[in-house]
Scaffold this motif. Sequence first.
Motif, PDB file in Angstrom:
ATOM      1  N   VAL A 141      -1.927 -18.433  95.345  1.00 30.32           N
ATOM      2  CA  VAL A 141      -0.607 -17.363  95.587  1.00 30.32           C
ATOM      3  C   VAL A 141      -0.522 -16.260  94.944  1.00 30.32           C
ATOM      4  CG1 VAL A 141       1.709 -17.419  95.656  1.00 30.32           C
ATOM      5  CG2 VAL A 141       0.584 -19.306  96.642  1.00 30.32           C
ATOM      6  N   PHE A 142      -0.738 -16.561  93.485  1.00 25.04           N
ATOM      7  CA  PHE A 142      -0.757 -15.300  92.792  1.00 25.04           C
ATOM      8  C   PHE A 142      -1.870 -14.117  92.929  1.00 25.04           C
ATOM      9  CE2 PHE A 142      -2.374 -13.078  88.738  1.00 25.04           C
ATOM     10  CZ  PHE A 142      -1.158 -12.868  88.182  1.00 25.04           C
ATOM     11  N   ILE A 143      -2.784 -14.676  93.280  1.00 29.23           N
ATOM     12  CA  ILE A 143      -4.179 -13.758  93.589  1.00 29.23           C
ATOM     13  C   ILE A 143      -3.796 -13.206  94.954  1.00 29.23           C
ATOM     14  CG2 ILE A 143      -6.480 -13.449  94.162  1.00 29.23           C
ATOM     15  CD1 ILE A 143      -7.062 -15.836  92.159  1.00 29.23           C
ATOM     16  N   ALA A 144      -3.321 -13.837  95.820  1.00 28.08           N
ATOM     17  CA  ALA A 144      -2.774 -13.385  97.157  1.00 28.08           C
ATOM     18  C   ALA A 144      -1.795 -12.343  96.920  1.00 28.08           C
ATOM     19  CB  ALA A 144      -2.685 -14.421  98.326  1.00 28.08           C
ATOM     20  N   ASP A 145      -0.887 -12.697  96.181  1.00 28.69           N
ATOM     21  CA  ASP A 145       0.371 -11.617  96.065  1.00 28.69           C
ATOM     22  C   ASP A 145      -0.283 -10.458  95.319  1.00 28.69           C
ATOM     23  OD1 ASP A 145       3.010 -10.882  96.201  1.00 28.69           O
ATOM     24  OD2 ASP A 145       3.056 -11.315  93.699  1.00 28.69           O
ATOM     25  N   ARG A 146      -1.254 -10.396  94.445  1.00 25.59           N
ATOM     26  CA  ARG A 146      -1.586  -9.181  93.522  1.00 25.59           C
ATOM     27  C   ARG A 146      -2.327  -8.313  94.534  1.00 25.59           C
ATOM     28  NH1 ARG A 146       2.586  -9.165  90.733  1.00 25.59           N
ATOM     29  NH2 ARG A 146       2.778 -10.619  89.058  1.00 25.59           N
ATOM     30  N   SER A 147      -3.370  -8.932  95.205  1.00 29.61           N
ATOM     31  CA  SER A 147      -4.456  -8.188  95.904  1.00 29.61           C
ATOM     32  C   SER A 147      -4.823  -8.475  97.319  1.00 29.61           C
ATOM     33  CB  SER A 147      -5.807  -7.802  95.001  1.00 29.61           C
ATOM     34  OG  SER A 147      -6.383  -9.035  94.961  1.00 29.61           O
ATOM     35  N   GLU A 148      -4.212  -7.952  98.092  1.00 26.77           N
ATOM     36  CA  GLU A 148      -4.509  -8.380  99.750  1.00 26.77           C
ATOM     37  C   GLU A 148      -5.907  -8.156 100.144  1.00 26.77           C
ATOM     38  OE1 GLU A 148      -1.467  -6.524 102.059  1.00 26.77           O
ATOM     39  OE2 GLU A 148       0.104  -7.628 100.992  1.00 26.77           O
ATOM     40  N   MET A 149      -6.303  -7.004  99.258  1.00 30.85           N
ATOM     41  CA  MET A 149      -7.817  -6.464  99.571  1.00 30.85           C
ATOM     42  C   MET A 149      -8.717  -7.513  99.168  1.00 30.85           C
ATOM     43  SD  MET A 149      -9.612  -4.321 101.365  1.00 30.85           S
ATOM     44  CE  MET A 149      -8.631  -3.234 101.641  1.00 30.85           C
ATOM     45  N   PHE A 150      -8.578  -8.294  97.978  1.00 31.04           N
ATOM     46  CA  PHE A 150      -9.652  -9.288  97.489  1.00 31.04           C
ATOM     47  C   PHE A 150      -9.336 -10.193  98.374  1.00 31.04           C
ATOM     48  CE2 PHE A 150      -9.635 -13.109  94.883  1.00 31.04           C
ATOM     49  CZ  PHE A 150     -11.033 -12.914  94.325  1.00 31.04           C
ATOM     50  N   VAL A 151      -8.243 -10.839  98.728  1.00 33.24           N
ATOM     51  CA  VAL A 151      -8.077 -11.921  99.782  1.00 33.24           C
ATOM     52  C   VAL A 151      -8.996 -11.744 101.242  1.00 33.24           C
ATOM     53  CG1 VAL A 151      -6.607 -13.467 100.956  1.00 33.24           C
ATOM     54  CG2 VAL A 151      -6.080 -12.762  98.758  1.00 33.24           C
ATOM     55  N   GLN A 195      -7.992 -40.081  90.951  1.00 35.77           N
ATOM     56  CA  GLN A 195      -6.836 -39.296  91.892  1.00 35.77           C
ATOM     57  C   GLN A 195      -5.813 -38.450  90.830  1.00 35.77           C
ATOM     58  OE1 GLN A 195      -3.888 -42.138  93.426  1.00 35.77           O
ATOM     59  NE2 GLN A 195      -3.126 -40.754  94.784  1.00 35.77           N
ATOM     60  N   GLN A 196      -5.275 -38.719  89.913  1.00 41.53           N
ATOM     61  CA  GLN A 196      -4.443 -37.978  88.925  1.00 41.53           C
ATOM     62  C   GLN A 196      -5.389 -36.636  88.637  1.00 41.53           C
ATOM     63  OE1 GLN A 196      -3.821 -40.655  85.879  1.00 41.53           O
ATOM     64  NE2 GLN A 196      -1.777 -40.825  86.320  1.00 41.53           N
ATOM     65  N   ALA A 197      -6.472 -36.603  88.284  1.00 41.29           N
ATOM     66  CA  ALA A 197      -7.443 -35.420  87.946  1.00 41.29           C
ATOM     67  C   ALA A 197      -7.452 -34.367  89.377  1.00 41.29           C
ATOM     68  CB  ALA A 197      -8.737 -35.980  87.603  1.00 41.29           C
ATOM     69  N   VAL A 198      -7.755 -35.181  90.378  1.00 36.46           N
ATOM     70  CA  VAL A 198      -7.800 -34.338  91.600  1.00 36.46           C
ATOM     71  C   VAL A 198      -6.463 -33.598  91.909  1.00 36.46           C
ATOM     72  CG1 VAL A 198      -8.213 -34.326  94.211  1.00 36.46           C
ATOM     73  CG2 VAL A 198      -9.694 -35.460  92.774  1.00 36.46           C
ATOM     74  N   LEU A 199      -5.504 -34.234  91.784  1.00 38.86           N
ATOM     75  CA  LEU A 199      -3.909 -33.764  91.985  1.00 38.86           C
ATOM     76  C   LEU A 199      -3.812 -32.674  91.190  1.00 38.86           C
ATOM     77  CD1 LEU A 199      -2.006 -37.096  92.921  1.00 38.86           C
ATOM     78  CD2 LEU A 199      -2.727 -35.301  94.516  1.00 38.86           C
ATOM     79  N   LEU A 200      -4.101 -32.993  89.777  1.00 37.93           N
ATOM     80  CA  LEU A 200      -3.862 -31.903  88.858  1.00 37.93           C
ATOM     81  C   LEU A 200      -4.663 -30.634  89.072  1.00 37.93           C
ATOM     82  CD1 LEU A 200      -2.707 -31.281  86.068  1.00 37.93           C
ATOM     83  CD2 LEU A 200      -4.644 -32.188  84.699  1.00 37.93           C
ATOM     84  N   ILE A 201      -5.995 -30.644  89.568  1.00 39.97           N
ATOM     85  CA  ILE A 201      -6.602 -29.355  89.739  1.00 39.97           C
ATOM     86  C   ILE A 201      -6.076 -28.929  91.005  1.00 39.97           C
ATOM     87  CG2 ILE A 201      -8.950 -28.975  90.796  1.00 39.97           C
ATOM     88  CD1 ILE A 201     -10.204 -30.925  88.806  1.00 39.97           C
ATOM     89  N   LEU A 202      -5.753 -29.885  92.381  1.00 38.87           N
ATOM     90  CA  LEU A 202      -5.086 -28.915  93.434  1.00 38.87           C
ATOM     91  C   LEU A 202      -3.804 -28.480  93.289  1.00 38.87           C
ATOM     92  CD1 LEU A 202      -6.084 -31.783  96.121  1.00 38.87           C
ATOM     93  CD2 LEU A 202      -7.183 -29.725  95.520  1.00 38.87           C
ATOM     94  N   GLY A 203      -3.057 -28.928  92.213  1.00 41.06           N
ATOM     95  CA  GLY A 203      -1.690 -28.367  91.966  1.00 41.06           C
ATOM     96  C   GLY A 203      -2.030 -27.263  91.019  1.00 41.06           C
ATOM     97  N   GLY A 204      -3.020 -26.927  90.462  1.00 42.32           N
ATOM     98  CA  GLY A 204      -3.340 -25.732  89.736  1.00 42.32           C
ATOM     99  C   GLY A 204      -3.809 -24.613  90.665  1.00 42.32           C
ATOM    100  N   LEU A 205      -4.594 -24.937  91.703  1.00 40.01           N
ATOM    101  CA  LEU A 205      -5.180 -24.240  92.666  1.00 40.01           C
ATOM    102  C   LEU A 205      -4.205 -23.579  93.580  1.00 40.01           C
ATOM    103  CD1 LEU A 205      -8.590 -25.954  93.582  1.00 40.01           C
ATOM    104  CD2 LEU A 205      -8.211 -23.731  92.110  1.00 40.01           C
TER     105      LEU A 205
END
Length: 67
Positions: free
Chosen positions: A21-31, A6-16
């Motif tokens: 959001v960073f990728i979406a903010d930087r390039s809308e076309m990529f999204v 559970q901690q590993a999954v939450l850590l991964i989801l917390g990083g995703l």
Amino acid sequence: MAFSIQQAVLLILGGLVPAAVFIADRSEMFVAITLVNVLLIWASLRIATGGSLPGFGGDDASDPEHA
């Protein structure tokens, strides 16, 4: 340090989420391109496994198995 699954999954989801959001903010076309690719892959897999696309199948809605 012992991690539970559970901690590993939450850590991964917390990083995703910030990464997405960073990728979406930087390039809308990529999204947009990624979304189209995901939808095409989903539709292809659904058809390949014997399913049909919602709204495009020739199934009769009165069929008791599919109602």
